[in-house]
Design a protein around this motif. Structure first.
Motif, short mmCIF file in Angstrom:
data_model
loop_
_atom_site.label_atom_id
_atom_site.label_comp_id
_atom_site.label_asym_id
_atom_site.label_seq_id
_atom_site.Cartn_x
_atom_site.Cartn_y
_atom_site.Cartn_z
N TYR A 109 -9.92 -36.66 -19.61
CA TYR A 109 -11.35 -37.22 -19.14
C TYR A 109 -11.94 -38.19 -18.62
O TYR A 109 -11.90 -38.89 -17.55
CB TYR A 109 -12.43 -37.02 -19.61
N LEU A 111 -10.24 -39.81 -15.24
CA LEU A 111 -10.65 -39.36 -14.48
C LEU A 111 -12.41 -40.21 -13.83
O LEU A 111 -12.38 -39.78 -13.29
CB LEU A 111 -10.78 -38.04 -14.28
N LYS A 118 -15.34 -31.95 -11.85
CA LYS A 118 -14.27 -32.22 -13.12
C LYS A 118 -14.12 -30.96 -12.91
O LYS A 118 -15.32 -30.07 -13.35
CB LYS A 118 -14.63 -32.83 -14.10
N GLY A 119 -12.84 -30.12 -12.97
CA GLY A 119 -12.78 -28.61 -13.55
C GLY A 119 -12.11 -28.24 -14.72
O GLY A 119 -12.11 -29.84 -15.24
N SER A 120 -11.74 -27.39 -15.02
CA SER A 120 -11.38 -27.51 -16.11
C SER A 120 -9.60 -27.71 -16.47
O SER A 120 -9.72 -28.67 -16.81
CB SER A 120 -10.86 -25.66 -16.73
N ASP A 121 -8.87 -28.32 -14.85
CA ASP A 121 -7.54 -28.74 -15.01
C ASP A 121 -7.58 -29.34 -13.82
O ASP A 121 -6.59 -29.75 -13.56
CB ASP A 121 -6.75 -26.97 -15.23
N THR A 122 -8.62 -29.10 -13.14
CA THR A 122 -8.58 -30.33 -11.56
C THR A 122 -10.02 -30.56 -11.77
O THR A 122 -10.36 -30.45 -12.60
CB THR A 122 -8.33 -29.24 -10.54
N SER A 123 -9.37 -32.54 -10.22
CA SER A 123 -11.04 -32.71 -10.58
C SER A 123 -11.59 -33.11 -8.76
O SER A 123 -9.50 -32.97 -8.29
CB SER A 123 -10.79 -33.48 -11.76
N ALA A 124 -12.28 -33.00 -8.49
CA ALA A 124 -12.14 -32.97 -6.60
C ALA A 124 -12.94 -34.15 -6.89
O ALA A 124 -14.18 -34.38 -7.35
CB ALA A 124 -11.88 -32.09 -5.88
#
Lengths: 266, 88
Positions: free
Chosen positions: B29, B32, B67-73
């Motif tokens: 995190y 990111l 931010k998702g649990s395993d990806t970020s956009a």
């Protein structure tokens, strides 16, 4: 030949930077090198008391930068360990009196005088950190096996990489019994999380408190396990790169091998 | 050792494992996180490029990192007013 500048840093405060600087510096001097330990914590100096040299301070690093004295005048010679010198921080100024340009200038002077220059960085990642790493050839990042310290170490490692320095890690204050019980991060955990090479492992040791109380360098106390660990780190820095890293309190008894085999312990 | 045995059979996690998992997530995190200055610069650059092709409403655009649990956009949202037809 020019000396090597090694910065000791951590991000988080209170993890043992000053103790590590004093111990590694003293150990390198005991190995026969000419060593300067430099306190970069302007305004909050402590390396002098840890080394028991606090009442011999005349000049400090700010005086050198401002041309009020020479490097030789500011360097306090340790009377117990030959070839160990301290360049103290100023206690009355703040961190902004130093600039990377000024530090680089004294760094080149120090490199001519000493084999090793160990810089004790202040906590944080601001100006004081910048000043401490600006002239560094190498870096030792120190952390304890707890979440906050490892996280801060990660940040500092990133900042060092950005300056093209590949740091090595010292895990300090390891409590083998707690690791065995599964209540403390092991050095393997820390290395995996940070993906960084190890410089050494140092166990939790009551002798550190006693050493600081008396101002007698830790590495001069033979009964100190932490002191021995720091001496091994110094030997590794000083050409014995292959000296094995000792895991504090590691036992290879029957029961340990048994539990390891059945996956109860990593 | 006995604790490890008990945990093995009861399925309880040691605090050490919890610490390691939490650290790994925290570090992901942390990496990111983008500071506001970078985000503003990025937004200005994107607006400049898009403006070559579309007329957009500069006041109502949004740029954010999701931010998702395993990806970020990276999500850029802008209303298009019209397409620029005759580009030089």
């Amino acid at each position: 030949m020019e000396g090597r500048i090694i910065v000791v840093t951590s991000g988080k405060g209170g993890v043992g930077k000053t103790t590590a600087t004093a111990s590694i510096g003293a150990a390198l001097a005991l190995e026969g090198n000419r060593v300067a330990v430099v306190d970069m914590d302007i305004g909050l100096r402590n390396l002098d008391v840890v080394l028991g040299l606090e009442n011999r301070i005349v000049f400090n690093i700010v005086d050198v930068i401002n041309d009020r004295c020479t490097v030789r005048q500011a360097a306090i010679r340790d009377r117990r360990i030959e070839n160990l010198f301290l360049i103290p921080a100023s206690q009355s100024d703040n961190k902004d009196v130093l600039t990377p340009t000024g530090v680089n200038r004294i760094a080149s002077l120090l490199k001519k005088e000493f084999d090793y220059i160990i810089m004790d960085s202040p906590a944080g990642i601001e100006r004081g950190f910048e000043n401490s790493v600006t002239a560094a050839d190498e870096a030792l990042v120190i952390c304890t096996p707890d979440v906050s310290s490892v996280r801060d170490a990660d940040r500092v490692i990133g900042l060092l990489y950005a300056r093209s320095i590949t740091p090595k890690l010292i895990v300090n204050r390891i409590m083998p019994a707690m690791v065995a019980k599964g209540d403390m991060l092991s050095h393997e955990d820390v290395m995996e999380v940070l993906s960084i090479e190890l410089a050494g492992l140092v166990p939790m040791d009551d002798q550190v408190v006693i050493s600081t109380n008396t101002g007698v360098p830790l590495v001069m106390r033979n009964e100190s396990k932490a002191g021995q660990a720091f001496r091994r780190i110094a030997r590794r820095l000083n050409g014995e790169a292959d000296l094995p890293i000792e895991v504090p309190g590691a036992k290879t008894g029957l029961w340990n091998r048994f539990t390891h085999k059945f996956g109860l312990k990593k | 050792m006995l604790n490890a045995l008990i945990r093995k059979f009861t399925g309880h996690k040691s605090s050490r494992e919890t610490a390691k998992k939490r650290l790994q997530f925290a570090l992901v995190y942390d990496q990111l996180e983008v500071n506001d200055e970078t985000l503003t610069n990025l937004q200005n650059d994107i607006v400049e490029v898009i403006s070559k092709y579309f007329e957009i409403d500069r006041s109502s655009l949004q740029l954010e990192v999701k931010k998702g649990s395993d990806t970020s956009a990276l999500v850029f949202n802008t209303p298009i007013l019209c397409v620029r037809r005759n580009r030089a």
